[in-house]
Design a protein around this motif. Structure first.
Motif, PDB file in Angstrom:
ATOM      1  N   ARG A  93       7.749  -9.527  -4.469  1.00 57.63           N
ATOM      2  CA  ARG A  93       8.780 -10.254  -5.203  1.00 57.63           C
ATOM      3  C   ARG A  93       9.105 -11.593  -4.525  1.00 57.63           C
ATOM      4  NH1 ARG A  93      12.055  -7.667  -8.754  1.00 57.63           N
ATOM      5  NH2 ARG A  93      13.989  -8.569  -7.949  1.00 57.63           N
ATOM      6  N   ASP A  94       8.830 -11.677  -3.220  1.00 60.23           N
ATOM      7  CA  ASP A  94       9.117 -12.909  -2.482  1.00 60.23           C
ATOM      8  C   ASP A  94       7.927 -13.868  -2.443  1.00 60.23           C
ATOM      9  OD1 ASP A  94      11.718 -12.079  -1.863  1.00 60.23           O
ATOM     10  OD2 ASP A  94      11.025 -10.963  -0.104  1.00 60.23           O
ATOM     11  N   MET A  95       6.815 -13.519  -3.097  1.00 61.74           N
ATOM     12  CA  MET A  95       5.646 -14.390  -3.089  1.00 61.74           C
ATOM     13  C   MET A  95       5.987 -15.704  -3.793  1.00 61.74           C
ATOM     14  SD  MET A  95       1.754 -13.511  -4.369  1.00 61.74           S
ATOM     15  CE  MET A  95       1.734 -11.947  -3.492  1.00 61.74           C
ATOM     16  N   SER A  96       5.678 -16.816  -3.152  1.00 59.69           N
ATOM     17  CA  SER A  96       6.067 -18.121  -3.692  1.00 59.69           C
ATOM     18  C   SER A  96       5.326 -18.433  -4.990  1.00 59.69           C
ATOM     19  CB  SER A  96       5.790 -19.230  -2.674  1.00 59.69           C
ATOM     20  OG  SER A  96       4.409 -19.522  -2.611  1.00 59.69           O
ATOM     21  N   ASP A  97       5.913 -19.335  -5.771  1.00 59.10           N
ATOM     22  CA  ASP A  97       5.304 -19.734  -7.036  1.00 59.10           C
ATOM     23  C   ASP A  97       3.886 -20.258  -6.821  1.00 59.10           C
ATOM     24  OD1 ASP A  97       7.739 -19.109  -8.127  1.00 59.10           O
ATOM     25  OD2 ASP A  97       8.386 -21.185  -8.404  1.00 59.10           O
ATOM     26  N   GLU A  98       3.725 -21.133  -5.843  1.00 59.57           N
ATOM     27  CA  GLU A  98       2.418 -21.737  -5.613  1.00 59.57           C
ATOM     28  C   GLU A  98       1.388 -20.691  -5.184  1.00 59.57           C
ATOM     29  OE1 GLU A  98       1.364 -24.998  -6.184  1.00 59.57           O
ATOM     30  OE2 GLU A  98       3.252 -24.839  -7.291  1.00 59.57           O
ATOM     31  N   ASP A  99       1.790 -19.752  -4.330  1.00 58.12           N
ATOM     32  CA  ASP A  99       0.829 -18.771  -3.841  1.00 58.12           C
ATOM     33  C   ASP A  99       0.452 -17.750  -4.912  1.00 58.12           C
ATOM     34  OD1 ASP A  99       0.457 -19.880  -1.371  1.00 58.12           O
ATOM     35  OD2 ASP A  99       1.929 -18.637  -0.345  1.00 58.12           O
ATOM     36  N   VAL A 100       1.408 -17.313  -5.715  1.00 55.72           N
ATOM     37  CA  VAL A 100       1.059 -16.349  -6.749  1.00 55.72           C
ATOM     38  C   VAL A 100       0.177 -17.009  -7.816  1.00 55.72           C
ATOM     39  CG1 VAL A 100       3.056 -16.636  -8.301  1.00 55.72           C
ATOM     40  CG2 VAL A 100       1.951 -14.401  -8.090  1.00 55.72           C
ATOM     41  N   LYS A 101       0.416 -18.292  -8.100  1.00 54.31           N
ATOM     42  CA  LYS A 101      -0.445 -19.014  -9.044  1.00 54.31           C
ATOM     43  C   LYS A 101      -1.848 -19.203  -8.464  1.00 54.31           C
ATOM     44  CE  LYS A 101       3.363 -21.550 -11.232  1.00 54.31           C
ATOM     45  NZ  LYS A 101       4.024 -22.877 -11.343  1.00 54.31           N
ATOM     46  N   ALA A 102      -1.923 -19.429  -7.158  1.00 60.60           N
ATOM     47  CA  ALA A 102      -3.225 -19.575  -6.508  1.00 60.60           C
ATOM     48  C   ALA A 102      -4.024 -18.279  -6.599  1.00 60.60           C
ATOM     49  CB  ALA A 102      -3.044 -19.995  -5.050  1.00 60.60           C
ATOM     50  N   ILE A 103      -3.351 -17.155  -6.410  1.00 59.22           N
ATOM     51  CA  ILE A 103      -4.027 -15.861  -6.517  1.00 59.22           C
ATOM     52  C   ILE A 103      -4.542 -15.643  -7.930  1.00 59.22           C
ATOM     53  CG2 ILE A 103      -3.602 -13.360  -6.518  1.00 59.22           C
ATOM     54  CD1 ILE A 103      -1.920 -13.775  -3.989  1.00 59.22           C
ATOM     55  N   VAL A 104      -3.728 -15.984  -8.930  1.00 62.39           N
ATOM     56  CA  VAL A 104      -4.165 -15.855 -10.322  1.00 62.39           C
ATOM     57  C   VAL A 104      -5.369 -16.760 -10.584  1.00 62.39           C
ATOM     58  CG1 VAL A 104      -3.521 -16.250 -12.727  1.00 62.39           C
ATOM     59  CG2 VAL A 104      -1.905 -15.149 -11.173  1.00 62.39           C
ATOM     60  N   THR A 105      -5.344 -17.965 -10.042  1.00 62.09           N
ATOM     61  CA  THR A 105      -6.474 -18.888 -10.208  1.00 62.09           C
ATOM     62  C   THR A 105      -7.754 -18.262  -9.659  1.00 62.09           C
ATOM     63  OG1 THR A 105      -5.013 -20.809 -10.056  1.00 62.09           O
ATOM     64  CG2 THR A 105      -7.354 -21.184  -9.636  1.00 62.09           C
ATOM     65  N   TYR A 106      -7.647 -17.606  -8.517  1.00 61.47           N
ATOM     66  CA  TYR A 106      -8.829 -16.964  -7.943  1.00 61.47           C
ATOM     67  C   TYR A 106      -9.280 -15.777  -8.796  1.00 61.47           C
ATOM     68  CZ  TYR A 106     -11.974 -14.463  -4.879  1.00 61.47           C
ATOM     69  OH  TYR A 106     -13.077 -13.823  -4.387  1.00 61.47           O
ATOM     70  N   TYR A 130      12.099  -2.951 -10.483  1.00 62.84           N
ATOM     71  CA  TYR A 130      12.233  -3.203  -9.047  1.00 62.84           C
ATOM     72  C   TYR A 130      13.374  -4.172  -8.755  1.00 62.84           C
ATOM     73  CZ  TYR A 130       7.788  -0.787  -8.481  1.00 62.84           C
ATOM     74  OH  TYR A 130       6.799   0.170  -8.476  1.00 62.84           O
ATOM     75  N   GLY A 131      14.196  -4.422  -9.745  1.00 58.93           N
ATOM     76  CA  GLY A 131      15.313  -5.337  -9.599  1.00 58.93           C
ATOM     77  C   GLY A 131      15.283  -6.387 -10.687  1.00 58.93           C
ATOM     78  N   PRO A 132      16.225  -7.318 -10.649  1.00 56.07           N
ATOM     79  CA  PRO A 132      16.228  -8.396 -11.638  1.00 56.07           C
ATOM     80  C   PRO A 132      14.900  -9.144 -11.613  1.00 56.07           C
ATOM     81  CG  PRO A 132      18.256  -8.413 -10.352  1.00 56.07           C
ATOM     82  CD  PRO A 132      17.347  -7.442  -9.691  1.00 56.07           C
ATOM     83  N   PRO A 133      14.367  -9.514 -12.779  1.00 64.25           N
ATOM     84  CA  PRO A 133      13.069 -10.201 -12.805  1.00 64.25           C
ATOM     85  C   PRO A 133      13.068 -11.460 -11.948  1.00 64.25           C
ATOM     86  CG  PRO A 133      13.727  -9.554 -15.012  1.00 64.25           C
ATOM     87  CD  PRO A 133      14.912  -9.300 -14.124  1.00 64.25           C
ATOM     88  N   VAL A 134      12.031 -11.598 -11.128  1.00 61.54           N
ATOM     89  CA  VAL A 134      11.859 -12.810 -10.316  1.00 61.54           C
ATOM     90  C   VAL A 134      11.074 -13.821 -11.139  1.00 61.54           C
ATOM     91  CG1 VAL A 134      10.836 -13.785  -8.232  1.00 61.54           C
ATOM     92  CG2 VAL A 134      11.868 -11.506  -8.164  1.00 61.54           C
ATOM     93  N   THR A 135      11.666 -14.975 -11.347  1.00 62.55           N
ATOM     94  CA  THR A 135      10.997 -16.026 -12.115  1.00 62.55           C
ATOM     95  C   THR A 135      10.680 -17.246 -11.263  1.00 62.55           C
ATOM     96  OG1 THR A 135      13.137 -16.928 -12.816  1.00 62.55           O
ATOM     97  CG2 THR A 135      12.099 -15.286 -14.261  1.00 62.55           C
TER      98      THR A 135
END
Length: 258
Positions: A93-106, A130-135
């Motif tokens: 849930r704490d994964m940064s926007d840039e890093d989660v997008k990078a993983i999706v790109t891969y 798992y809690g309030p949605p992280v956006t």
């Protein structure tokens, strides 16, 4: 973005440690990358790591980028069902926007593999969420090695998911790093995650930084014995020196916890 995603998936995130099948030697099968791993058992679940290649029928090829991000950070599939353990959603849930997008790109450019995986089963009810949605989650600054090391060990990796005791199924962050969780070991038997804090008189507090890095990257203790291959050595060996130094700095900062 692709380079960052490749580095994360092939390094600290170690997605393939669960989602890639392994051969008899315990090594990942390269041409089956992320196509679904071996079943994982605990007293409360029989988990089958999913096929997360871009195959449209048996993988995540039909999922949008936003849906994959939601699955990683919020544990929610496009059909609304919840992804259960051992997926470390509470940390991702704490994964940064840039890093989660990078993983999706891969993930988008991984070779599609046709492999239909069965659904996991649970002996306990999963929570409604798992809690309030992280956006949104910001980047973690890298000039603070302890803070960035904590992010590597939690939001990106799942080191503390294994090495932190659980209370009613949730990580007891007041005792972060204290270990004590039991897991089925490859080949049979049970392995217990060790206490990484200074409260363990025989633990990593007695190891040099170089010895600790060797243990993480190669699975080798200072006495020459080998760690169980639940640790993702085939991925952690790719963590660069700067990130490894930050990870060690964070581990050195852990407070003693019984």
């Amino acid at each position: 973005m692709l380079d960052r995603g490749r580095y994360l998936v092939g390094g600290i995130a170690a997605c393939g440690n669960c989602h890639t099948p392994k051969g008899p030697d315990g090594k990942p099968i390269a041409d089956r990358e992320l196509s679904g791993g071996a079943p994982m058992d605990s007293p409360v679940f029989h988990a089958i790591p999913a096929n997360i290649t871009p195959d449209p029928e048996t993988g995540v090829g039909k999922w949008t980028d936003a849906e994959i991000v939601d699955a990683i950070r919020n544990g929610r599939r496009p059909d609304g069902t919840l992804i259960g353990p051992p997926m470390a959603i509470a940390f991702y849930r704490d994964m940064s926007d840039e890093d989660v997008k990078a993983i999706v790109t891969y993930l988008r450019q991984v070779r599609p593999v046709v492999n239909k995986t069965d659904a996991s089963t649970y002996k306990i009810p999963l929570p409604p969420s798992y809690g309030p949605p992280v956006t949104h989650a910001p980047d973690v600054v890298r000039d603070d090695p302890v803070a960035y090391g904590r992010y590597l060990a939690t939001g990106l990796g799942h080191c503390m998911d294994c090495h932190t005791p659980r209370v009613k199924g949730r990580a007891d962050m007041a005792r972060i790093g204290a270990g004590g969780n039991d897991y089925s070991a490859p080949g049979g038997g049970t392995v217990t995650s060790p206490n990484l804090t200074p409260a363990n008189p025989d633990g990593i507090a007695q190891w040099s930084d170089a010895q600790l890095k060797t243990a993480i990257r190669e699975g080798l203790r200072p006495d020459g014995s080998r760690l169980v291959r639940l640790m993702a050595f085939d991925w952690y060996e790719n963590v660069d020196d700067a990130d490894m130094n930050a990870l060690v700095a964070f581990l050195r900062s852990l407070k003693p916890a019984k």
